[in-house]
Scaffold this motif. Structure first.
Motif, mmCIF file in Angstrom:
data_model
loop_
_atom_site.group_PDB
_atom_site.id
_atom_site.type_symbol
_atom_site.label_atom_id
_atom_site.label_comp_id
_atom_site.label_asym_id
_atom_site.label_seq_id
_atom_site.Cartn_x
_atom_site.Cartn_y
_atom_site.Cartn_z
ATOM 1 N N GLY A 20 0.765 -1.228 0.000
ATOM 2 C CA GLY A 20 0.000 0.000 0.000
ATOM 3 C C GLY A 20 0.797 1.280 0.000
ATOM 4 N N GLU A 21 2.140 1.214 0.108
ATOM 5 C CA GLU A 21 2.894 2.458 0.203
ATOM 6 C C GLU A 21 4.157 2.486 -0.646
ATOM 7 N N GLY A 22 4.769 1.353 -0.922
ATOM 8 C CA GLY A 22 6.015 1.345 -1.677
ATOM 9 C C GLY A 22 5.775 1.377 -3.170
ATOM 10 N N PRO A 23 6.852 1.368 -3.969
ATOM 11 C CA PRO A 23 6.714 1.320 -5.424
ATOM 12 C C PRO A 23 6.236 -0.056 -5.886
ATOM 13 N N LEU A 24 5.781 -0.129 -7.140
ATOM 14 C CA LEU A 24 5.328 -1.395 -7.700
ATOM 15 C C LEU A 24 6.497 -2.364 -7.865
ATOM 16 N N ALA A 25 6.239 -3.619 -7.566
ATOM 17 C CA ALA A 25 7.232 -4.677 -7.746
ATOM 18 C C ALA A 25 6.514 -5.922 -8.238
ATOM 19 N N PRO A 26 7.189 -6.771 -9.023
ATOM 20 C CA PRO A 26 6.571 -8.036 -9.438
ATOM 21 C C PRO A 26 6.398 -8.960 -8.241
ATOM 22 N N LEU A 27 5.194 -9.445 -8.039
ATOM 23 C CA LEU A 27 4.888 -10.273 -6.878
ATOM 24 C C LEU A 27 5.125 -11.748 -7.171
ATOM 25 N N ALA A 28 5.409 -12.507 -6.113
ATOM 26 C CA ALA A 28 5.593 -13.952 -6.251
ATOM 27 C C ALA A 28 4.314 -14.603 -6.759
ATOM 28 N N GLN A 29 3.161 -14.061 -6.360
ATOM 29 C CA GLN A 29 1.875 -14.518 -6.852
ATOM 30 C C GLN A 29 0.858 -13.395 -6.672
ATOM 31 N N PRO A 30 -0.180 -13.347 -7.496
ATOM 32 C CA PRO A 30 -1.197 -12.305 -7.333
ATOM 33 C C PRO A 30 -1.834 -12.373 -5.949
ATOM 34 N N SER A 31 -2.170 -11.201 -5.405
ATOM 35 C CA SER A 31 -2.714 -11.162 -4.033
ATOM 36 C C SER A 31 -3.999 -10.339 -4.011
ATOM 37 N N PHE A 32 -4.857 -10.604 -4.977
ATOM 38 C CA PHE A 32 -6.106 -9.857 -5.100
ATOM 39 C C PHE A 32 -6.913 -9.902 -3.803
ATOM 40 N N GLY A 33 -7.201 -8.721 -3.231
ATOM 41 C CA GLY A 33 -8.014 -8.639 -2.026
ATOM 42 C C GLY A 33 -7.284 -8.944 -0.738
ATOM 43 N N THR A 34 -5.969 -9.210 -0.818
ATOM 44 C CA THR A 34 -5.196 -9.513 0.386
ATOM 45 C C THR A 34 -3.920 -8.684 0.384
ATOM 46 N N THR A 35 -3.145 -8.806 1.448
ATOM 47 C CA THR A 35 -1.923 -8.019 1.615
ATOM 48 C C THR A 35 -0.837 -8.470 0.634
ATOM 49 N N ASN A 36 -0.145 -7.505 0.026
ATOM 50 C CA ASN A 36 1.029 -7.809 -0.793
ATOM 51 C C ASN A 36 2.188 -8.131 0.147
ATOM 52 N N VAL A 37 2.728 -9.340 0.036
ATOM 53 C CA VAL A 37 3.755 -9.780 0.977
ATOM 54 C C VAL A 37 5.092 -10.032 0.291
ATOM 55 N N ASP A 38 5.117 -10.929 -0.667
ATOM 56 C CA ASP A 38 6.383 -11.404 -1.217
ATOM 57 C C ASP A 38 6.548 -10.980 -2.670
ATOM 58 N N SER A 191 32.519 1.665 2.630
ATOM 59 C CA SER A 191 31.670 0.477 2.488
ATOM 60 C C SER A 191 30.982 0.477 1.128
ATOM 61 N N SER A 192 30.396 -0.663 0.818
ATOM 62 C CA SER A 192 29.603 -0.835 -0.386
ATOM 63 C C SER A 192 28.213 -1.290 0.024
ATOM 64 N N LEU A 193 27.207 -0.926 -0.765
ATOM 65 C CA LEU A 193 25.840 -1.373 -0.507
ATOM 66 C C LEU A 193 25.720 -2.797 -1.036
ATOM 67 N N THR A 194 25.493 -3.749 -0.139
ATOM 68 C CA THR A 194 25.550 -5.172 -0.472
ATOM 69 C C THR A 194 24.221 -5.842 -0.167
ATOM 70 N N ARG A 195 23.732 -6.642 -1.109
ATOM 71 C CA ARG A 195 22.443 -7.310 -0.948
ATOM 72 C C ARG A 195 22.567 -8.382 0.125
ATOM 73 N N SER A 196 21.913 -8.195 1.260
ATOM 74 C CA SER A 196 21.973 -9.166 2.342
ATOM 75 C C SER A 196 20.866 -10.208 2.237
ATOM 76 N N ASN A 197 19.797 -9.883 1.497
ATOM 77 C CA ASN A 197 18.692 -10.836 1.336
ATOM 78 C C ASN A 197 18.092 -10.683 -0.058
ATOM 79 N N PRO A 198 18.515 -11.512 -1.021
ATOM 80 C CA PRO A 198 18.002 -11.396 -2.386
ATOM 81 C C PRO A 198 16.546 -11.789 -2.525
ATOM 82 N N HIS A 199 15.962 -12.379 -1.469
ATOM 83 C CA HIS A 199 14.560 -12.765 -1.522
ATOM 84 C C HIS A 199 13.640 -11.601 -1.166
#
Length: 284
Positions: A20-38, A191-199
Motif C-alpha cells: 500500500g505504500e512502496g513502489p510497484l514490484a513483481p509479486l511472487a503470486q497475485p494477491s487480489f483482495g489480500t496483503t502484498n507480501v512477497d 563500504s559498499s551497498l551489499t544485498r543481504s537478502n536477495p529474496h
C-alpha cells in the motif's frame, strides 16, 4: 494517485511493497483482495552497488588519472540454476547500459558493470588492484551516466519474447538512499551497498547491508544474518543469535561484522542493518 509500469511476464502481477505504500514490484503470486507480501525473487539480482567510493590508492600506481567516480560499479549475480543470456538486457535509471548479445552469466556467477570500458586494459588493471581482484572476475561496461552519491534508482530490465513482441519485464530494482533506515557508511566511508537478502525486493532497505567492496565475488549460499541457515533472515535468527550470545559461543558464523569476535555488536548489526528495524520489534 499515479503509477507508471513497464512490461511484465505472463501471469505476473505488480503490487506495492511495502503493502500500500512502496513502489510497484513483481509479486511472487497475485494477491487480489489480500496483503502484498512477497516479491518474485529475481533470476539475476543486483547484488552490490558501490555508489560513492573513496579516492583510489593502489589504482593510481597503475593509472594515475583514475578517479573515485571510475571506481563506481554495479554487481549482478545469477541466482538461478541455469546460465542466463544477458544479451539485450538493459540497466536504466541513474545509469544506462545495453548488454551486448552473447553476454552469458553462469549459475552462481557474478558480473561487474563498470563506468569505464573494460577493454581499457590499464584502467581495468588499476580497478583490479584497488579491490584486490583475481583475473577470473568478469566485467562489462561502461555504463552511461553515474551513480548519485545521495540517492538513485537502478532498474535491471530482462528480455521476454511474447507472441512476437519483445517485452522488457523488470527483473530487479534498487532505489537506494544514504540516510537511515538505509545503511549510511556506503556514502563515501569505504563500504559498499551489499544485498543481504536477495529474496526481498531491492527497493526495500532491509534487503541491504553495508560491507567492504567485493566486486565480482558471488555471495556465499548462506545469506548475511541467516544464523539458522534456513534460507531466510527473520526473527528466528535474532532468537538464535541471542541464545548463542548468552551461551558465550564464539562460532565464526556468529561474527556478522567480521571483526574477529562475537559480541552484542553482531546482534545490533543483524537487527538494525540487516533486518532494518530496532530492538523490541518482535514481529519485525
Amino acid at each position: 494517485d499515479d503509477v507508471h509500469f513497464g512490461g511484465s511476464r505472463l501471469g505476473e502481477s505488480l503490487g506495492r511493497l511495502p503493502n500500500g505504500e512502496g513502489p510497484l514490484a513483481p509479486l511472487a503470486q497475485p494477491s487480489f483482495g489480500t496483503t502484498n507480501v512477497d516479491s518474485r525473487t529475481p533470476a539475476v539480482v543486483i547484488s552490490e552497488v558501490h555508489y560513492h567510493p573513496v579516492a583510489p590508492t593502489a589504482a593510481t600506481e597503475i593509472d594515475p588519472d583514475m578517479t573515485e567516480d571510475q571506481l563506481e560499479f554495479i554487481e549482478l549475480t545469477n541466482l538461478s540454476d541455469t546460465t542466463v543470456d544477458l544479451g539485450n538486457w538493459r540497466l536504466r535509471g541513474g545509469v544506462e547500459m545495453n548488454f551486448d548479445a552473447g553476454t552469458q552469466l553462469a549459475s552462481g556467477q557474478a558480473i561487474v558493470v563498470t563506468s569505464f570500458n573494460p577493454d581499457n586494459s590499464e584502467r581495468l588493471a588499476a580497478f583490479r588492484a584497488e579491490f584486490g581482484l583475481s583475473e577470473d572476475v568478469q566485467f562489462v561496461g561502461g555504463f552511461g551516466g553515474g551513480l548519485n552519491n545521495g540517492a538513485d534508482q537502478i532498474r535491471l530490465l530482462a528480455v521476454d519474447p511474447n507472441n512476437g513482441d519483445l517485452i522488457r519485464p523488470l527483473e530487479d530494482e534498487v532505489i537506494y538512499d544514504d540516510e537511515t533506515p538505509w545503511p549510511t557508511t556506503p556514502d563515501g566511508q569505504g563500504s559498499s551497498l551489499t544485498r543481504s537478502n536477495p529474496h526481498r525486493w531491492g527497493t526495500l532497505h532491509n534487503a541491504w547491508a553495508a560491507a567492504l567492496p567485493n566486486p565480482g565475488v558471488p555471495a556465499t549460499t548462506r545469506l548475511a544474518g541467516d544464523v539458522t541457515a534456513d534460507g531466510v533472515v527473520d526473527a528466528a535468527d535474532v532468537d538464535q543469535l541471542c541464545a548463542n550470545l548468552r551461551a558465550g559461543s564464539q562460532e565464526p558464523s556468529n561474527d556478522l561484522n567480521e571483526d574477529g569476535v562475537f559480541t552484542e555488536d553482531d546482534l545490533n548489526l543483524l537487527v538494525e542493518d540487516i533486518l532494518g528495524t530496532s530492538a523490541g520489534d518482535a514481529d519485525l
